[in-house]
Design a protein around this motif. Structure first.
Motif, mmCIF file in Angstrom:
data_model
loop_
_atom_site.group_PDB
_atom_site.id
_atom_site.type_symbol
_atom_site.label_atom_id
_atom_site.label_comp_id
_atom_site.label_asym_id
_atom_site.label_seq_id
_atom_site.Cartn_x
_atom_site.Cartn_y
_atom_site.Cartn_z
ATOM 1 N N ARG A 16 0.836 -1.214 0.000
ATOM 2 C CA ARG A 16 0.000 0.000 0.000
ATOM 3 C C ARG A 16 0.866 1.257 0.000
ATOM 4 O O ARG A 16 0.641 2.196 -0.747
ATOM 5 C CB ARG A 16 -0.878 -0.057 1.251
ATOM 6 C CG ARG A 16 -1.966 0.905 1.344
ATOM 7 C CD ARG A 16 -2.736 0.554 2.645
ATOM 8 N NE ARG A 16 -3.784 1.454 2.851
ATOM 9 C CZ ARG A 16 -4.981 1.371 2.273
ATOM 10 N NH1 ARG A 16 -5.254 0.377 1.468
ATOM 11 N NH2 ARG A 16 -5.887 2.269 2.504
ATOM 12 N N GLN A 20 1.277 4.149 -2.983
ATOM 13 C CA GLN A 20 1.073 5.569 -2.713
ATOM 14 C C GLN A 20 2.321 6.391 -3.062
ATOM 15 O O GLN A 20 2.206 7.470 -3.642
ATOM 16 C CB GLN A 20 0.683 5.801 -1.253
ATOM 17 C CG GLN A 20 -0.761 5.442 -0.983
ATOM 18 C CD GLN A 20 -1.197 5.804 0.428
ATOM 19 O OE1 GLN A 20 -0.587 5.375 1.391
ATOM 20 N NE2 GLN A 20 -2.257 6.588 0.530
ATOM 21 N N HIS A 54 -6.256 -2.451 -2.958
ATOM 22 C CA HIS A 54 -5.802 -1.519 -1.923
ATOM 23 C C HIS A 54 -6.519 -0.173 -1.985
ATOM 24 O O HIS A 54 -6.743 0.457 -0.950
ATOM 25 C CB HIS A 54 -4.290 -1.299 -2.021
ATOM 26 C CG HIS A 54 -3.497 -2.490 -1.624
ATOM 27 N ND1 HIS A 54 -3.178 -2.766 -0.318
ATOM 28 C CD2 HIS A 54 -2.966 -3.504 -2.356
ATOM 29 C CE1 HIS A 54 -2.485 -3.889 -0.257
ATOM 30 N NE2 HIS A 54 -2.342 -4.350 -1.478
ATOM 31 N N PHE A 55 -6.864 0.270 -3.182
ATOM 32 C CA PHE A 55 -7.473 1.586 -3.382
ATOM 33 C C PHE A 55 -8.602 1.464 -4.402
ATOM 34 O O PHE A 55 -8.350 1.110 -5.556
ATOM 35 C CB PHE A 55 -6.431 2.594 -3.890
ATOM 36 C CG PHE A 55 -5.255 2.739 -2.976
ATOM 37 C CD1 PHE A 55 -5.335 3.506 -1.829
ATOM 38 C CD2 PHE A 55 -4.056 2.069 -3.243
ATOM 39 C CE1 PHE A 55 -4.259 3.624 -0.970
ATOM 40 C CE2 PHE A 55 -2.976 2.182 -2.393
ATOM 41 C CZ PHE A 55 -3.078 2.961 -1.256
ATOM 42 N N SER A 60 -8.500 7.822 -4.282
ATOM 43 C CA SER A 60 -8.271 7.283 -2.936
ATOM 44 C C SER A 60 -6.801 6.990 -2.657
ATOM 45 O O SER A 60 -6.395 6.928 -1.496
ATOM 46 C CB SER A 60 -9.122 6.032 -2.702
ATOM 47 O OG SER A 60 -8.702 4.975 -3.530
ATOM 48 N N VAL A 61 -5.980 6.845 -3.698
ATOM 49 C CA VAL A 61 -4.551 6.622 -3.463
ATOM 50 C C VAL A 61 -3.915 7.872 -2.855
ATOM 51 O O VAL A 61 -2.906 7.785 -2.157
ATOM 52 C CB VAL A 61 -3.823 6.176 -4.757
ATOM 53 C CG1 VAL A 61 -3.539 7.339 -5.686
ATOM 54 C CG2 VAL A 61 -2.531 5.442 -4.438
ATOM 55 N N THR A 64 -6.222 8.513 1.098
ATOM 56 C CA THR A 64 -6.334 7.436 2.070
ATOM 57 C C THR A 64 -5.058 7.352 2.902
ATOM 58 O O THR A 64 -3.962 7.298 2.355
ATOM 59 C CB THR A 64 -6.564 6.077 1.360
ATOM 60 O OG1 THR A 64 -7.766 6.140 0.612
ATOM 61 C CG2 THR A 64 -6.640 4.942 2.368
#
Length: 195
Positions: A16, A20, A54-55, A60-61, A64
């Motif tokens: 994750r 990102q 994950h997203f 959302s990356v 989050t």
């Protein structure tokens, strides 16, 4: 000794984080709109499907993270007789002390990206609502209540507005002023306005 579940969670967290970090690098290099999920996945060395595990979205990356739940837990741990705005203020400072040593630059770039990208700014209202509810629920838990009172909801919203304004000021200034100092100033202004 690390359990198999613990190793699995650590791998998921590392994946994750890698997604990102690569996403942020690409967004800064070529712009948010010009960057595709496929490019992010490729740069992170994961499949398109892994990205979406994950997203759920490209947005959302960016927005989050684990900061809000961490701050909510810190609010819950504040002394029960501490005034709610003070509890939130001190919990935010504790959270910043944990995040900034290794994550300052990432937080600054994410904040800049959110504030400068229309698609991300549009999501900010939903994210703020969720954060306000999380903070208000933490205040209720701290007070031994099943649900937050209206007062707690208003105080959580005001505290969140102070934090958001401090983040925007920090971002606009390129991170030149310490974020914790801006947060302190924002909460000082907030308390003075209540008199």
């Amino acid at each position: 000794m690390t359990t198999p579940g613990g190793r699995r969670e650590a791998r998921k967290a590392a994946t994750r984080r890698a997604i990102q970090e690569h996403a942020l690098r690409l967004f800064l290099a070529q712009g948010y709109d010009a960057t595709t999920v496929e490019q992010i996945s490729s740069a992170a060395g994961v499949s398109h499907m892994t990205f979406f595990r994950h997203f759920p979205t490209k947005e959302s990356v960016v927005d989050t993270d684990d900061h809000d739940p961490m701050i909510a837990a810190l609010i819950r741990d504040r002394p029960p007789d501490e005034e709610p705005v003070t509890a939130i203020h001190r919990a935010i400072l504790q959270g910043l002390a944990a995040v900034l040593p290794d994550g300052r630059d990432v937080l600054l770039e994410r904040t800049r990206l959110v504030l400068s990208t229309p698609a991300l700014r549009a999501r900010q209202a939903d994210n703020q609502l969720a954060t306000r509810r999380l903070f208000a629920s933490a205040l209720a838990d701290r007070a031994g209540l099943a649900e937050p009172t209206y007062r707690m909801q208003v105080l959580a919203a005001a505290a969140l507005a102070a934090l958001t304004t401090a983040l925007a000021e920090w971002s606009d200034g390129g991170g030149a002023t310490a974020l914790d100092a801006l947060v302190d100033e924002a909460f000082t202004i907030l308390r003075a306005a209540r008199r």
